[in-house]
Design a protein around this motif. Sequence first.
Motif, short mmCIF file in Angstrom:
data_model
loop_
_atom_site.label_atom_id
_atom_site.label_comp_id
_atom_site.label_asym_id
_atom_site.label_seq_id
_atom_site.Cartn_x
_atom_site.Cartn_y
_atom_site.Cartn_z
N THR A 25 0.72 -1.20 0.04
CA THR A 25 0.19 0.06 -0.20
C THR A 25 0.75 1.30 -0.03
N THR A 54 3.92 1.52 -1.15
CA THR A 54 4.64 1.69 -2.44
C THR A 54 3.73 2.07 -3.54
N LEU A 55 2.45 1.68 -3.68
CA LEU A 55 1.50 2.29 -4.42
C LEU A 55 1.16 3.64 -4.17
N ASN A 56 1.11 4.05 -3.29
CA ASN A 56 0.71 5.44 -2.67
C ASN A 56 2.01 6.46 -3.01
N GLU A 99 1.98 6.89 -6.69
CA GLU A 99 1.03 7.71 -7.29
C GLU A 99 1.48 9.24 -6.86
N LEU A 138 -0.41 -3.19 -9.32
CA LEU A 138 0.00 -1.95 -10.04
C LEU A 138 -0.85 -1.67 -11.29
N ARG A 186 -4.13 -0.01 -10.34
CA ARG A 186 -3.81 1.43 -9.83
C ARG A 186 -3.60 2.15 -10.90
#
Length: 279
Positions: free
Chosen positions: A232, A234-236, A239, A260, A263
């Motif tokens: 979470t 890393t994705l944030n 982004e 990935l 998202r």
Amino acid sequence: MSIHLTILCENSVDKVSPYGLLGEHGFSCHLQTPAGNFLFDTGGGMTIMNNAKLMGVDFEKLQGILFSHGHFDHTGGLKQVLEITGKIPIYAHPDLFSAHYSKNSGKMHNIGVPWPQSTLEELGADFVFSSAPYEVSPNLLLSGEVPRVSKIETGDPNLLSLSGSGEEFSDPLNDDLSLFIRTEKGLVILLGCAHAGLLNIIDHAIQVTGQKKIHMVLGGTHLKFCSDEQMTATLNRLEELDVDLIGASHCTGLRGARMLAERFGERFFSASVGQEITI
């Protein structure tokens, strides 16, 4: 300035032409730059020669070889490449040949560089070791040792090393490096396995290059082995930085690649064997 990247070794093959490309557990990327051609990792040694021939990559024209770390699936093709290049500079961390093991089902498996340093040097390997950031050529900066700041990027517990007395301990993988490529569109971060943690690598890249715009993250992210909390975060972060492109390879895993893709949509792509990217 134009840079052309070709994925030569990776776990999967998406490209159907040219026919005959092969996948293997590992990673290798060929770079064509204004300063010459370079090879980032060499895969495990099972597919690099076949795929290079089919993709029209000529190892005789290499200016240098760069290693992300000393695991066999990133260094295994080196001997074959050296048999073509002869004497050539090889850029890596001083711990490239340190003891690297994986423990599965209670058994220790040696996953380090398959050959002694002396054997490779006899074939022409001219090792240039640096734990600090190292400018291989204009706009190509090898990261150097990445500070481990993030508390949630704990690494893979199955990766171990051995002390001089034979005692097992968690492998710090200090030799884990990434390549930072400066482009007109922003920074490209080329990863081997991201054992240092993608959050740590991104922060280090911004710090050492002074470049806050990240155009692309490409390569193995090691998200296959991470916690939900790390995923979470890393994705944030990706982004938040508004990364233009994310090319997932190797140790990203199906779960990581799926998340990935969900998202980032069209900004995501599978960096499989045969994939070519021009910047």
